[in-house]
Design an enzyme around this catalytic site. Structure first.
Site, mmCIF file in Angstrom:
data_model
loop_
_atom_site.group_PDB
_atom_site.id
_atom_site.type_symbol
_atom_site.label_atom_id
_atom_site.label_comp_id
_atom_site.label_asym_id
_atom_site.label_seq_id
_atom_site.Cartn_x
_atom_site.Cartn_y
_atom_site.Cartn_z
ATOM 1 N N ASP A 17 6.231 2.019 6.105
ATOM 2 C CA ASP A 17 4.834 1.588 6.059
ATOM 3 C C ASP A 17 4.061 2.467 5.093
ATOM 4 O O ASP A 17 3.426 3.430 5.499
ATOM 5 C CB ASP A 17 4.229 1.658 7.460
ATOM 6 N N GLU B 98 -4.924 1.328 2.631
ATOM 7 C CA GLU B 98 -4.762 0.293 3.660
ATOM 8 C C GLU B 98 -4.874 0.895 5.050
ATOM 9 O O GLU B 98 -5.474 0.305 5.944
ATOM 10 C CB GLU B 98 -3.406 -0.403 3.504
ATOM 11 N N HIS C 140 0.848 -1.201 0.000
ATOM 12 C CA HIS C 140 0.000 0.000 0.000
ATOM 13 C C HIS C 140 0.879 1.244 0.000
ATOM 14 O O HIS C 140 1.897 1.298 0.687
ATOM 15 C CB HIS C 140 -0.980 0.000 1.176
#
Length: 888
Positions: free
Chosen positions: A201, A235, A189
């Site tokens: 992330d 996400e 993502h």
């Protein structure tokens, strides 16, 4: 009286060599009734003299060096990455890093923001088109930009429902020129949480996938199956984009397996922490193709237990797509996960190379595997899998593991059975002593745990929680040394008073057997309950039995010599090293989470419990040394002194929990929301309103460490819960109110966002089945939360969200998470309320919370001013919110 010839000879030799005083003592012993030759009735055996015992100083030093050496090996194993390859046909980490730096240069990429929906999407398409131009003619590349709308319910954070509108997925299919019937999915993502660049992330995973696409597309080798690369753009908005893809995209039906790339930390090794469900062939694929394996079923069972408050797209593909897969995540340095420090420069190129090598290898393997097309035929139960210090992986079916576990248990039973299958008197004596020793051991464990928990509670009450958050080893010096000191001290008392005249070698045997019985019970129990992690207990039964065999001759002939100790430690090398390896994985994941686990869970109690349990397990096969040592006084005094010094330093505040060190930050997390609240009555009139800055400290300390820097942030402004309102009348983005009951509300001027919320009741109609249908329409920012609380005597029977059946949250209210991409239509939904026999005036309380995560509405002058006063060891994420409540 009966006596073996060996014992008779020993007694004669001792009589001739012993001084007169000792001979008199021996004659007095011989005048007493004879006990059994092993002294199992509790007294030392006659005629053997004093057994050889371990010197305390040398034995303690040997054990300390042994454990430090094992810890060093574990550290080296975790730091062991890879070097970038020189073969241009392989994964190129340098090119992947360029992708990473370009993506993170756009800044935070929140769902609905231009950075996420336009800039990043355009960049991805541009790079994919460039890769397509350079691709080999044996491959075919297709690109699709999907913008799905949908809704689903999820059993996460107590249960809630999600609705998304016009979010973004960039989907790429790489397949043979002739096409392919089946496909494997690779998922990342590119969106991020607010106020963070989201390098780990999950921009690094998308960069890795771009480079894998580049590498595979240039390969002259054709693939047997297609590979679908999903760059999903939502996400962080609770797994919405993956749901939109797997339930709506026309390529989704061809997918037979997936690999999900995630992060719970920044860099390091990527851990396989979920597989399946029940697809052993996927684990075998990883074993066969991953160059640098790092996987453990223990991590899978810990994660799936719900102890860690997180979830990944793995759940969506498993539960809604019914597809097996592999879940990988970076786990190192979770302290800066979801903060402004999650930048590209903190991710080592070697980490990128390592992840790229592994994922490229596995994708290529699956895309050429005959098993992929028949994946549904290979559901043969769970798999036990674990890497051996990052070198290779062992894996076998759980049913085979169960057989191995019971075979190992049988060996343990045989070993113990030999001691029971003796003359009745000896057998009863042995069982009695074993039972007593087991009870003493369990009691010492409980005493240690209780004592350390009392210390942890005290530390929490005086406001010194998380002293180990930046300084990890403080937890060992504070809780670990105290736990060991208590264990050793209590066992020393037992040895001195209960076992005063008992043969030390016999005690060493008995307490070794106690540990063996404990681990054998754990092995049987975990196997019976179906835990694949039972293999750890199997290691701790099998190797001690082998160690017993290795030390038998030395111990029997010479007693507890230093040679015996060294052979013993050598035999126990594997179980101790592996348990420390697992401990470090859990510590690496567990400690950073305690810095964001909410205001209700005392982290020191959790940390103390974990340290004590680790100490108990690691000391289990060392307990016998307490009874084989000449003394334990110096050891207890040393451990107690270390604990006392650590306790004093912690209580005095020497170890500050947080750090602003630019190279290795450990920030305190704080959320600031400039909030307007409006409460309307049944007639739609404004009943009351207020405004202020709502403050949430994400750890147990709340804002106590911040108050000295900003005095007005103190307990006089603690937020009061509006009991009649759902979720206390506060603008939660997710239903986590039960984790953050301590928060603060600093009065501030009202702020009116330019993109204000618009809410209206479109219709109210009576349905033929005696329910009332209310239809609403809402327009607002890209992130909103909807709360519903039916009044007494009223039930929420149906709605247009999820699968049509309302999902109630753990707190008793109904929670809906909403997000949208660009150019979304007003959100329209309906609910049906069913009233009991007695008529009611009010049916439902409905509230809408908005969250302005980006753009001109995100900040206010008051937010900026307050944010600037926070110390540099904090990470404060701030935005504007509103809360509007209505009654119908």
């Amino acid at each position: 009286m009966e006596r073996s010839s060996a014992v008779v000879g020993a007694v004669r030799r001792l009589r001739t060599q012993a001084p007169p005083q000792q001979q008199q003592q021996q004659r007095r012993r011989h005048q007493r009734p004879e006990k059994d030759e092993e002294g199992r009735d509790g007294e030392k055996p006659a005629g053997r003299g004093c057994p050889r015992l371990l010197p305390e100083a040398r034995a303690s030093l040997a054990l300390l060096l042994y454990l430090l050496g094992l810890r060093g090996l574990v550290h080296v194993s975790f730091q062991r990455l890879v070097q970038p390859p020189r073969d241009p046909r392989e994964f190129d980490a340098a090119r992947a890093r360029t992708y990473l730096e370009n993506i993170t240069a756009f800044g935070p990429r929140v769902v609905g923001s231009p950075e996420n929906e336009i800039l990043t999407v355009n960049y991805l398409i541009q790079q994919i088109k460039a890769i397509e131009i350079e691709s080999s003619n044996v491959h075919k590349i297709a690109v699709d930009v999907q913008r799905p709308t949908g809704t689903f319910s999820i059993d996460f954070l107590g249960g809630f429902t999600s609705y998304y509108d016009n979010i973004t997925n960039v989907v790429v299919k790489l397949e043979p020129r002739s096409g392919a019937e089946h496909a494997v999915l690779s998922n990342c993502h590119f969106d991020s949480v607010p106020n963070t660049p989201g390098a780990s992330d999950d921009a690094v995973s998308c960069s890795v996938m771009l480079e894998i696409l580049h590498t595979l597309s240039k390969s002259p080798e054709p693939l047997q199956h297609a590979i679908i690369f999903l760059f999903n753009g939502a996400e962080e908005s609770v797994l919405q984009a993956s749901h939109g893809f797997i339930t709506q995209h026309h390529w989704a039906k061809s997918i037979r397996a997936f690999i999900n790339l995630e992060a719970a930390g920044v860099g390091g090794k990527e851990l396989v922490f979920q597989t399946g469900p029940e697809n052993a062939w996927l684990v075998q694929a990883y074993i066969s193709a991953a160059k640098h394996p790092f996987a453990c079923v223990v991590a899978q069972e810990v994660f799936q237990s719900g102890i860690i408050p997180a979830d990944t797209d793995f759940r969506i593909y498993r539960d809604f797509g019914h597809i097996p897969g592999i879940d990988l995540a970076f786990i190192e340095n979770g302290y800066i996960y979801h903060t402004k420090y999650d930048t590209a420069d903190r991710i080592l190129t070697d980490s990128i190379q390592r992840a790229g090598d592994n994922i490229l290898g596995v994708l290529k393997y699956l895309a050429k595997s005959d098993n992929l097309g028949k994946s549904y035929e290979y559901q043969h139960g769970e798999t036990v899998f674990f890497d051996v210090f990052g070198v290779f992986i062992l894996a076998y079916p759980a049913r085979v593991g169960a057989i191995l576990n019971f075979v190992i248990t049988a060996l343990s039973v045989i070993y113990l059975g030999k001691k029971i299958l003796q003359p009745r008197k000896r057998a009863i004596s042995y069982l009695r002593e074993l039972a007593i020793a087991f009870v003493f051991t369990v009691l010492t464990w409980l005493i240690s745990l209780l004592g350390i928990l009392i210390v942890a509670v005290f530390i929490s009450l005086i406001g010194r929680s998380l002293s180990w958050y930046t300084h990890f080893y403080v937890s060992i010096f504070l809780y670990g040394t105290a736990a060991l000191a208590k264990l050793i001290f209590v066992h020393t008392l037992v040895k001195r008073f209960h076992y005063k005249n008992t043969n030390e070698q016999l005690l060493g045997e008995i307490f070794f057997d106690v540990s063996l019985v404990f681990w054998s019970i754990m092995l049987v129990l975990l196997t019976y309950l179906g835990f694949c992690s039972a293999f750890v207990s199997a290691i701790w039964v099998a190797f001690p039995l082998l160690t017993k065999l290795m030390t038998y001759k030395e111990f029997k002939e010479k007693g507890a010599t230093m040679k015996f100790l060294l052979i013993y430690l050598l035999g126990m090398f594997v179980p101790y090293l592996y348990l420390m390896y697992l401990n470090w994985i859990i510590y690496e994941m567990f400690i950073p989470i305690l810095g964001r686990s909410g205001s209700e869970i005392p982290p020191d109690i959790l940390m103390a419990s974990f340290v004590v349990v680790s100490s108990i397990l690691l000391s289990s096969y060392f307990l016998n040394f307490i009874y084989l040592a000449r003394s334990t006084k110096k050891t207890v005094v040393t451990l107690t002194t270390v604990f006392a010094v650590a306790f004093i330093l912690v209580c005095s505040g020497v170890f500050f929990p947080y750090s602003s060190d630019s190279a290795n930050p450990r920030p305190k997390r704080v959320f600031l929301q400039h909030l307007n609240r409006r409460f309307h009555d049944l007639d739609g009139h404004l009943a009351k309103s207020d405004s202020g800055i709502w403050i949430n400290g994400l750890d147990y300390g709340g804002i106590s460490h911040v108050t000295p820097h900003i005095p007005e942030l103190n307990d006089t402004i603690r937020t009061k819960c509006e009991e009649e309102s759902p979720l206390c009348g506060l603008p939660w983005i997710l239903p986590v109110d039960y984790l953050f009951r301590k928060n603060w509300y600093l009065p501030a001027p009202e702020i009116i966002p330019k993109n204000s919320i618009r809410f209206q009741l479109l219709s109210k109609e009576q349905m033929p089945w005696d329910s009332t249908k209310l239809t609403f329409e809402i327009s607002g920012p890209s992130h909103m939360s909807l709360y519903l609380r039916p009044q007494q005597g009223v039930t929420l029977s149906r709605w247009s969200l999820g699968d049509g059946t309302p999902v109630v949250n753990i707190g008793g209210d109904y929670f809906v998470y909403y997000s949208h991409g660009l150019q979304a239509l007003p959100w329209r939904f309906w609910i049906e309320m069913k009233v009991s026999d007695e008529p009611v005036k009010e049916m439902v309380t409905l509230a809408i919370a908005t969250h302005y995560y980006f753009g001109e509405d995100q900040k206010s002058p008051q937010l900026l001013a307050l944010s600037g006063r926070f110390p540099n060891w904090t990470f404060h994420s701030s935005w504007v919110s509103t809360y509007d409540q209505f009654v119908f």
